[in-house]
Design an enzyme around this catalytic site. Structure first.
Site, PDB file in Angstrom:
ATOM      1  N   HIS A 351     -31.795  -0.643  29.039  1.00  0.00           N
ATOM      2  CA  HIS A 351     -32.392   0.127  27.922  1.00  0.00           C
ATOM      3  C   HIS A 351     -34.177   0.098  27.844  1.00  0.00           C
ATOM      4  CE1 HIS A 351     -28.815   2.057  25.674  1.00  0.00           C
ATOM      5  NE2 HIS A 351     -28.378   0.886  26.147  1.00  0.00           N
ATOM      6  N   LYS A 537     -39.776   5.568  13.852  1.00  0.00           N
ATOM      7  CA  LYS A 537     -39.109   4.697  14.973  1.00  0.00           C
ATOM      8  C   LYS A 537     -39.562   2.944  14.605  1.00  0.00           C
ATOM      9  CE  LYS A 537     -41.400   7.397  17.513  1.00  0.00           C
ATOM     10  NZ  LYS A 537     -40.239   7.776  18.546  1.00  0.00           N
ATOM     11  N   ARG A 538     -38.954   2.195  15.377  1.00  0.00           N
ATOM     12  CA  ARG A 538     -39.549   0.959  15.268  1.00  0.00           C
ATOM     13  C   ARG A 538     -41.011   0.674  15.553  1.00  0.00           C
ATOM     14  NH1 ARG A 538     -35.707  -3.429  14.364  1.00  0.00           N
ATOM     15  NH2 ARG A 538     -37.592  -4.628  14.828  1.00  0.00           N
ATOM     16  N   LYS A 543     -45.122   2.231  21.535  1.00  0.00           N
ATOM     17  CA  LYS A 543     -44.855   3.589  20.756  1.00  0.00           C
ATOM     18  C   LYS A 543     -46.152   3.942  20.164  1.00  0.00           C
ATOM     19  CE  LYS A 543     -40.300   1.889  19.546  1.00  0.00           C
ATOM     20  NZ  LYS A 543     -39.110   2.910  20.268  1.00  0.00           N
ATOM     21  N   THR A 645     -34.497   8.710  21.075  1.00  0.00           N
ATOM     22  CA  THR A 645     -33.550   9.678  20.510  1.00  0.00           C
ATOM     23  C   THR A 645     -33.916  10.515  19.298  1.00  0.00           C
ATOM     24  OG1 THR A 645     -32.607   7.481  19.846  1.00  0.00           O
ATOM     25  CG2 THR A 645     -31.597   8.437  21.593  1.00  0.00           C
ATOM     26  N   LYS A 649     -33.174  14.281  17.938  1.00  0.00           N
ATOM     27  CA  LYS A 649     -32.807  14.536  16.347  1.00  0.00           C
ATOM     28  C   LYS A 649     -33.803  15.572  15.647  1.00  0.00           C
ATOM     29  CE  LYS A 649     -31.010  10.061  16.161  1.00  0.00           C
ATOM     30  NZ  LYS A 649     -31.089   8.539  16.091  1.00  0.00           N
TER      31      LYS A 649
END
Ligand code: 26Q
Length: 797
Positions: A351, A537-538, A543, A645, A649
Site C-alpha cells: 500500500h 484524508k490523513r 498529501k 479512495t 467516494k
C-alpha cells in the site's frame, strides 16, 4: 432474504425493549432503543450466519482470510439494516412508534479500528466479499481503544482516548471456546527423534490467551453472512494462583497487546509492542484457520486448495513463518513441502512506496520476542540466498534478502513467501515493478499484478446520500445497486436540463444539511451557495494539504487588496488527523486552524472565503461531508499516493476532482475523460526525473515567483497573527530545506487549476454535467469488482 413486515418488526422491537430493560417506549432512552434495535438486528441475521458457516463447511469451500491490522468499519446499524433488506421497514416501523432511526443511530459509537485508507479498504472489502457471496473473512485485533479522538485546543491537535467499547458492542460475539494460545519470549531447543523429526521445546515462554470476538458481515440482500474475527489478549486461566503482584504485572503486560491501535500511518513505529500485536493476531488467526481446516478431515497437502491467506500490507507478514511453524512443528511436514504450501496460500498487497513506511525489525528484537519464528525466518532467508546466488549477482541477492543489516525486512519476507504481490492502482503497480520492487519484479515477474482499489457503493452512496440514490433510481432503475457499472446509463441524461437541475438541487440540500451541522458544531456560518472544496484524508506532507493552504492564503491576499475581486465564494473544508508523533503534520494543522481563525472573522473579505477544519475526522464525518462536496482535492505529489479512495467516494457523490496524476486519479481521468476532471502538476515521471538529476531548487521558486514569494512571507511576517512558530518551520522546510514534496514547484500549476475550477463552477449547467459524468463513471471503482478480481486472480475462490 429476510421477510419482515412492519407490524412484526414493531412487535419484536417492543418485546426486545421489555426483555432487555423491562421498559416500554415512552420510558426508554435512545441508548436503550439502540441496544434493543441492535440486538434485534443481530438476531435477524443469526440464522443466515450459522447457515453460511454450515454451507462452507459442508461444501468444503475454499475460504479466504483477509489479515489486516486495521478494519475501519464505521457504524453498523444502518448498513446491517440495508444489507438485510429491512432499512425502510424498520424506519417506517420506528416512525409509527414515534421514534427516529437517525436519532437512534447517533448512539452507536464509530469504531475507529484503523488509521485511514488501508483500514477503510479492509472494511469495504469484507462488505463486498459478503455481497458477492464469496467465502472470505476478516482477521484482526479487537483494540480496546481505537484511533485517538482529535480535539483542537487553540488550533493545536490534542489526542484523547477513543473508548469505543465503553457501552458494549451489540454486534460482536465473544467465543471463549475458540480461544487459542500465542507464545512469546523464552527459549526453544530442538529435540531430534529417532525417526529424524525435530521437535521444538519451548521453555520459559510467556503464554497469551487469544480470545476471538466475531462480528457478522452481512451481504447485501443475499443470505450470506461472513465473519470478522477480532482477537483480544487475555491472561490464560492457569496463570492465576501465582504470586499476586507478579500476576497483576503479567496481566497488565498481556492485556496491553490489544489495548490500543498505533496511530501512525505511512511512518512506521518500530516498537516492541507493535511487533507483539502483529504476531499476536497472525498466530491466533493462522492457528484458528488450521483448526477449522482439520475439521474437514483433509490432509495438509491440500491446504492451498481450501485456504487463502491475504496479507494486508506487511503488518501481518509474520503469517509466512507462522504457517511454516505450524506445518513443520505441529503437522510434521518437511521443509520443501511446507514451503510450497505456504507460498501457495499466501498473497500480499503493498500500500505504500514511502520508504519510511517500510517495516523492518531489529534482529535482536525479533529473535528475543519470537525465538522459533526467528529461526524459521533465518532458514527462509538462508534458502533464498542459496538459490538466488546461483542466479543473480551478489549485490542483487544482498538487496533482496530478508535479513540484512541487522534487520528483518518485512516486505521481503512477504514477497518471497507469497505467490501474488499486488499494488492498489495501475500507476502504483507500475512504480512497484519499475522502481521500488524492481529487483523482485525481475526475480518473480509472474507474481506481480494490479488490483485497483474500490469502495462500497452501499455505505458511500445508498446510505450516506439517499437523495442522490433515489434520483439515480428514478432515472435508470436500481440495477446499479448490484451492478454498479450500470451507473454509466446516467450518461444518457448528460444533456437533460431537468436531470442536471435535479442534481444541483440534491447537492444543494446536502450542502444545507452540512452547513447546518457546521453551524451547530463549530459556530461557523457558511453559505450553501458557495463552492464546497473538500480535502479529507490523513495529514501527511506528501498529501500536500499545504499546497491547498498556500492557495487559500493567495486568495485571501487578493481579497484584502481588492475586496471587489470576482472570486467565486468558497468554503474550504478540511478533515485530517496527524500521527501524534508527526510534528510537521501537526504544525500544518495548527497553521490551517490559524489561517481559518483569521479568514473566517475578517469582515473585509465579506465572507467570500471560509475555512472549516472539522474536528475528529473519521468514517461518520466522511458520510456527512462527501455528499456535500463540489470539489475533491487529490493533490498528492505524483507517485506518492498509492491509490487514494476518498477520490472515488467523492466522485461517486458528484464532486469534480482537482488532482495530480497520482494513484487512482489516473484511472479516474480515464473513466471520465480529461474534460471532466481538472489535472495539474508534475507527473510521476517528472518527479523521478528530478530525483535523478537532483535539479530541483525550491528556493528559486520563492525567489522568482512574486505571488508565491508574498504568500510564503505571510507565514513569517506577522500577516497571520499566531502563526509565527509553525509558520517559520513550514517556511524553512519549503524554502531552506529543499521542499521534499515539490509544493513550490506545483504551486503555479495548482493556482491555474483552481482558477479553472472557479470559471467552470459559474456555469452550473456545465458543472452539473461534469458531476453527472463523474457519478456515471464511478461504478468501476466499486469494491465489489475489486474483490471479485482478488477472488479470481489471487485467491482462486
Ligand atoms: C506500520 C508500522 C508501525 C505502525 C504503523 C504502521 C502503519 C499503519 C498504517 C503503516 C501504514 C499504515 C497505513 C497505510 C495506508 O493507509 N495506506 C493507504 O492505503 C490506501 C488503501 O490502499 C491507499 O488508497 C492510500 O493511497 C495509501 O496511502
Amino acid at each position: 432474504m429476510l421477510d419482515l413486515s412492519k407490524r412484526k418488526f414493531k412487535e419484536d422491537f417492543k418485546r426486545m425493549l421489555t426483555e432487555l430493560y423491562a421498559m416500554d417506549i415512552e420510558q426508554s432512552s435512545p441508548a436503550e432503543q439502540y441496544a434493543a434495535l441492535g440486538n434485534l438486528v443481530r438476531s435477524y441475521s443469526s440464522k443466515d450466519w450459522s447457515e453460511t458457516n454450515q454451507r462452507y463447511l459442508e461444501k468444503e469451500k475454499k475460504q479466504a482470510y483477509y489479515f489486516s491490522m486495521e478494519f475501519l468499519l464505521g457504524r453498523m446499524l444502518k448498513s446491517n439494516l440495508l444489507n438485510l433488506g429491512i432499512l425502510n421497514t424498520v424506519r417506517a416501523g420506528l416512525k409509527d412508534l414515534g421514534l427516529n432511526l437517525e436519532a437512534i443511530e447517533q448512539v452507536e459509537p464509530d469504531p475507529g479500528l484503523g488509521n485511514g485508507g488501508l483500514g477503510r479498504l479492509a472494511a469495504c472489502f469484507i462488505d463486498s466479499i459478503a455481497t458477492c457471496r464469496l467465502a472470505g473473512h476478516g482477521n484482526g485485533i479487537r483494540f480496546k481503544y481505537g484511533l485517538f479522538k482529535q480535539k483542537f485546543v487553540n488550533g493545536y491537535q490534542v489526542e484523547l482516548p477513543e473508548n469505543w467499547l465503553q457501552n458494549g458492542n451489540v454486534w460482536e460475539r465473544r467465543r471463549l471456546n475458540m480461544a487459542v494460545t500465542v507464545s512469546f519470549y523464552g527459549h526453544v531447543w530442538m529435540e531430534k527423534t529417532k525417526s529424524g523429526y525435530l521437535i521444538p521445546h519451548y521453555e520459559h515462554d510467556q503464554r497469551v490467551l487469544a480470545v476471538p470476538y466475531d462480528t457478522p458481515i452481512i451481504g447485501y440482500e443475499n443470505d450470506t453472512v461472513n465473519t470478522l474475527r477480532l482477537w483480544s489478549a487475555e491472561v490464560p486461566p492457569q496463570s492465576e494462583g501465582t504470586d499476586y503482584r507478579a500476576y497483576m504485572q503479567q496481566r497488565k503486560e498481556i492485556e496491553s497487546i490489544s489495548e490500543v491501535l498505533y496511530p501512525d500511518d505511512s511512518n512506521y513505529d518500530g516498537r516492541l509492542l507493535r511487533l507483539k500485536q502483529e504476531y499476536f493476531f497472525v498466530s491466533a488467526g493462522v492457528q484458528s484457520i488450521l483448526r477449522h481446516y482439520r475439521k474437514m478431515g483433509l490432509s495438509m497437502n491440500h491446504l492451498a486448495e481450501k485456504v487463502a491467506v491475504h496479507i494486508n500490507d506487511t503488518h501481518p507478514a509474520l503469517c509466512v513463518p507462522e504457517l511454516m511453524r505450524l506445518l513443520l512443528d505441529v503437522e510434521k511436514l518437511d521443509w520443501d513441502h511446507a514451503w510450497n504450501i505456504t507460498v501457495n496460500v499466501m498473497s500480499y498487497t503493498n500500500h505504500t512506496i514511502m520508504s519510511e513506511a517500510l517495516e523492518k525489525w531489529p534482529v535482536d528484537m525479533i529473535s528475543h520476542l519470537l525465538p522459533r519464528i526467528y529461526q524459521i525466518i533465518q532458514e527462509i532467508d538462508r534458502r533464498y540466498v542459496l538459490k538466488a546466488s546461483t542466479l543473480f549477482d551478489k549485490e542483487m541477492v544482498g538487496r533482496t534478502r530478508i535479513i540484512e543489516g541487522g534487520h528483518v525486512k518485512m516486505a521481503h519476507l512477504a514477497i518471497i513467501g507469497s505467490h501474488s504481490i499486488n499494488g492498489v492502482a495501475k500507476l502504483h503497480t507500475a512504480i512497484l515493478k519499475e522502481k521500488v520492487l524492481h529487483d523482485f519484479y525481475f526475480i518473480y515477474p509472474s507474481r506481480f499484478n494490479n488490483k485497483t482499489n474500490g469502495i462500497t457503493q452501499r455505505r458511500w452512496l445508498m446510505l450516506s446520500n439517499e437523495p442522490l440514490s433515489k434520483l439515480i433510481c428514478d432515472k435508470i432503475g436500481d440495477d446499479w445497486e448490484k451492478t454498479p457499472t450500470e451507473l454509466k446509463m446516467l450518461k444518457a441524461f448528460r444533456n437533460d436540463a431537468k436531470t442536471l437541475s435535479q442534481l444541483h438541487d440534491i447537492k444543494r440540500i446536502n450542502k444545507e444539511r452540512f452547513a447546518e451541522f457546521v453551524l451547530q458544531k463549530m459556530g461557523i456560518v457558511i453559505s450553501p451557495d458557495a463552492l464546497f472544496d473538500v480535502q479529507i484524508k490523513r495529514l501527511h506532507a506528501y498529501k500536500r494539504q499545504l499546497l491547498n493552504l498556500l492557495n487559500i492564503i493567495r486568495m485571501y491576499l487578493i481579497l484584502k487588496d481588492h475586496p471587489e475581486t470576482d472570486l467565486y465564494p468558497r468554503v474550504f473544508i478540511f478533515g485530517a488527523k496527524a500521527a501524534p508523533s508527526y510534528t510537521y503534520a501537526k504544525e500544518i494543522i495548527k497553521l490551517i486552524n490559524t489561517v481559518a481563525g483569521l479568514v473566517n472573522q475578517d469582515q473585509a473579505i465579506n465572507g467570500k472565503i471560509k475555512i472549516v477544519f472539522v474536528e475528529n475526522y473519521g468514517v461518520s464525518l466522511a458520510e456527512k461531508i462527501i455528499p456535500a462536496a463540489d470539489v475533491s482535492e487529490q493533490i498528492s505529489l505524483a507517485s506518492k499516493e498509492a491509490s487514494g479512495t476518498s477520490n472515488m467516494k467523492l466522485m461517486l457523490n458528484g464532486a469534480v476532482t482537482l488532482a495530480t496524476l497520482d494513484g487512482a486519479n489516473v484511472e479516474i481521468r480515464e473513466r471520465v475523460g480529461p474534460e471532466n476532471i481538472v489535472i495539474f502538476g508534475l507527473t510521476a515521471k517528472d518527479v523521478y526525473q528530478y530525483y535523478q538529476d537532483g535539479s530541483y531548487h525550491a528556493a528559486n521558486y520563492y525567489d522568482n515567483d512574486p505571488v508565491l514569494h508574498r504568500v510564503l512571507n505571510t507565514l513569517i511576517d506577522g500577516t497571520i497573527p499566531g502563526a509565527e512558530t509553525e509558520g517559520r518551520h513550514v517556511f524553512d522546510s519549503l524554502v531552506k530545506y529543499g521542499d521534499e514534496f515539490f509544493v513550490l514547484r506545483d504551486f503555479q500549476a495548482y493556482v491555474e487549476a483552481q482558477n479553472k475550477i472557479d470559471r467552470l463552477y459559474r456555469d452550473q449547467l456545465k458543472w452539473q454535467r461534469m458531476a453527472l459524468i463523474n457519478i456515471a463513471g464511478a461504478g468501476v471503482f466499486s469494491s465489489d469488482y475489486t474483490v471479485r478480481q482478488y477472488a479470481t486472480d489471487i485467491w482462486d475462490l
